[in-house]
Write a protein that holds these residues in place. Sequence first.
Motif, short mmCIF file in Angstrom:
data_model
loop_
_atom_site.label_atom_id
_atom_site.label_comp_id
_atom_site.label_asym_id
_atom_site.label_seq_id
_atom_site.Cartn_x
_atom_site.Cartn_y
_atom_site.Cartn_z
N LEU A 120 36.37 36.02 118.08
CA LEU A 120 37.32 36.88 118.80
C LEU A 120 38.35 37.45 117.83
O LEU A 120 38.64 38.66 117.85
N ILE A 121 38.89 36.59 116.97
CA ILE A 121 39.89 37.04 116.00
C ILE A 121 39.25 38.04 115.03
O ILE A 121 39.80 39.10 114.74
N ILE B 58 36.41 49.05 120.95
CA ILE B 58 35.95 49.14 122.35
C ILE B 58 35.91 47.74 122.96
O ILE B 58 36.36 47.52 124.08
N SER B 59 35.37 46.79 122.18
CA SER B 59 35.23 45.45 122.76
C SER B 59 36.60 44.81 122.97
O SER B 59 36.80 44.10 123.96
N VAL B 60 37.54 45.08 122.07
CA VAL B 60 38.89 44.53 122.28
C VAL B 60 39.49 45.11 123.56
O VAL B 60 40.05 44.37 124.39
N MET C 82 31.11 40.86 121.98
CA MET C 82 31.43 40.41 120.63
C MET C 82 30.25 40.41 119.67
O MET C 82 30.37 39.89 118.56
N VAL C 83 29.13 40.99 120.08
CA VAL C 83 27.94 40.92 119.23
C VAL C 83 28.17 41.53 117.85
O VAL C 83 27.64 41.05 116.86
N PHE D 37 19.81 37.42 125.70
CA PHE D 37 19.11 38.58 125.16
C PHE D 37 19.94 39.28 124.08
O PHE D 37 19.42 39.58 123.01
N ALA D 38 21.24 39.49 124.35
CA ALA D 38 22.06 40.32 123.46
C ALA D 38 22.19 39.71 122.06
O ALA D 38 22.00 40.40 121.05
#
Lengths: 340, 272
Positions: free
Chosen positions: A71-72, A314-316, B117-118, B206-207
């Motif tokens: 995450l970091i 984007i994910s953050v 987070m991939v 899967f990811a």
Amino acid sequence: MTVHSQGAATSAPQDAPPKSAGRPKAPTTAPGSSHPVPPRGGRKSLPSGWLPYLLIGPAILSLAVLLLYPLIKNVILSFQDINKVEFIQRKYPFAGFDNYTELLGDSTFWTVVVRSFAFTLANVALIMALGSLIGILLNRLGKWMRLVLSMALVMAWAMPIVASVQVFQWLFDEQFGVMNWVMRTVGFSGYDRHNWFETGLSTLTIVTILVVWGSIPFVALNMYAGLTTVGGELYEAARMDGANGWQTFWKIVFPNLKPFFLITTFLEVIWVFKAFTQVYAMKKGGPDRASEILPVFAYVEGQSQAHYGLAAAISVLTIVILVIVMSFYFRLILKQEEEQ
Amino acid sequence: MRPGSVVKNVGALLLALVFVFPVYWMFSSALKPADQMLTKDPVFVFTPTMDNFAKATGVTNFWTYVTNSVLVTVGAVVLALLVALAASFAIARMKFKGRKGLVLTVMMAQMAPWEVMVIAMYMIARDGEMLNSLPLLTAIYFVMILPFTIWTLRGFIAAVPVTLEEAAQIDGCTRGQAFRKVIFPLLAPGLMSTSLFGFITAWNEFAMVLILNKDKTAQTLPLWLTEFMTAFGNDWGATMAASSLFAVPVLLIFVFLQRKAVGGMTSGAVKG
């Protein structure tokens, strides 16, 4: 008291060997056992203050290494400008808020955000409403029909996601899909070679059918199990008072099963919002990236377009959105936790 | 029969058909001969053949996929059970500083957006020379299912009356023995339902494997399922056969355990 200290004296030598392995030294340490009375059974346990931390230690450690660290790392990546070249050279130049300003000023990003919300809302509403209704139906069926329906639900529940995506693609296949045949048989002749995956919206509709189909069993079967814990006399009383089905639900079923609705909705929101496999394995976010929801958007930006920094941003943002949406839920659940 | 109950039963039967149809269609398509598979009007009566299964299992590396999937899934579930059992016992039974914070952490971790987070995972794995590593995949799946396992087991442990444990301790058991002999057997349904959910999560994943393990020898069965869909055309027969084989273990486990799992969910996770 005396009995106790005697017990302590006899048990002390038994305890000693594992600690001080050397035999000759044992007698010299034995007199030192004029210590506080050990617990019953004579076994020295860890100070109880440490024990809980020892027990939760492995869990905390694994979460820190495998969840917190990525995450970091993800947050750091989101402030870096990493594309194909930088990625290969392993140089990660910092770019400040560039990725974020680029995203927030991009209408595509907002389209995906709105699409993700609409998708989540539609799915969760359908899952909860239909799932609860089927749960109630299960509760009112006779023994045999209940068995038939719950077995069917278990079948759908147990279908692995990737397998069910493949099956739904096959059901909705343009040329040989059984859905086009059904539509033609019902009388819609236009469904000869109808392409169900023509637009992003139609693709997400198929995904919705798949997700709702696969998620209802969890809600329905648990709802039924929950209903069986609500005493039958409560329904009886409600019926005597002349309550209709709707009133019975809101006055009796809902308050009794509030924890169930709370947690199930919570889980479903999370699961649907993050539904990567269903969307990606169906059409890879296509056609023309029009069925991408946030997790798929991040993946495609990162992997296919090699915009790694941007993908991380984007994910953050996805995580931030999820946390905001969920924060009021945490309050509710924590409150419930305190009440116990 | 009253008219109301006829409506109810017919409705239930139709619903059952809707839910079962995709599963039925998968199995029946898997058994269909090739020339009856690709027809404009679906064929419902046919002579079953094993051709599609032969094609699906005939791919190179099939047994590698199977072994990898089993190793990774079982490894993750066992690890999660061990670690979660300790943690959930502490949460359910002990008072300590930071307990509430831990509950909150577990809940937050439950909603961890792994799929999002991939990219970060890929960078970490690449920089640590751990791409195509089965142990890393196992570790990730373990942490994926850990929060749910802790949360559910905590509910089950909390449901066992403390007096039982105390009685055992009065009878001379240590705290550890009391746990082993008294609580652990009562946890059997909880352990079953949590391992079931853990199994399904890891079996399905899967990811992560898609992005971390590009090397076919380090991949798992979910990627095998998509192997028969190519830009040059889809082999639907083989895809359905592969999907059927992939689904069978889960279907069997579910059918045997569902009663316990369902009751377990409500008594454990949901009702706390």
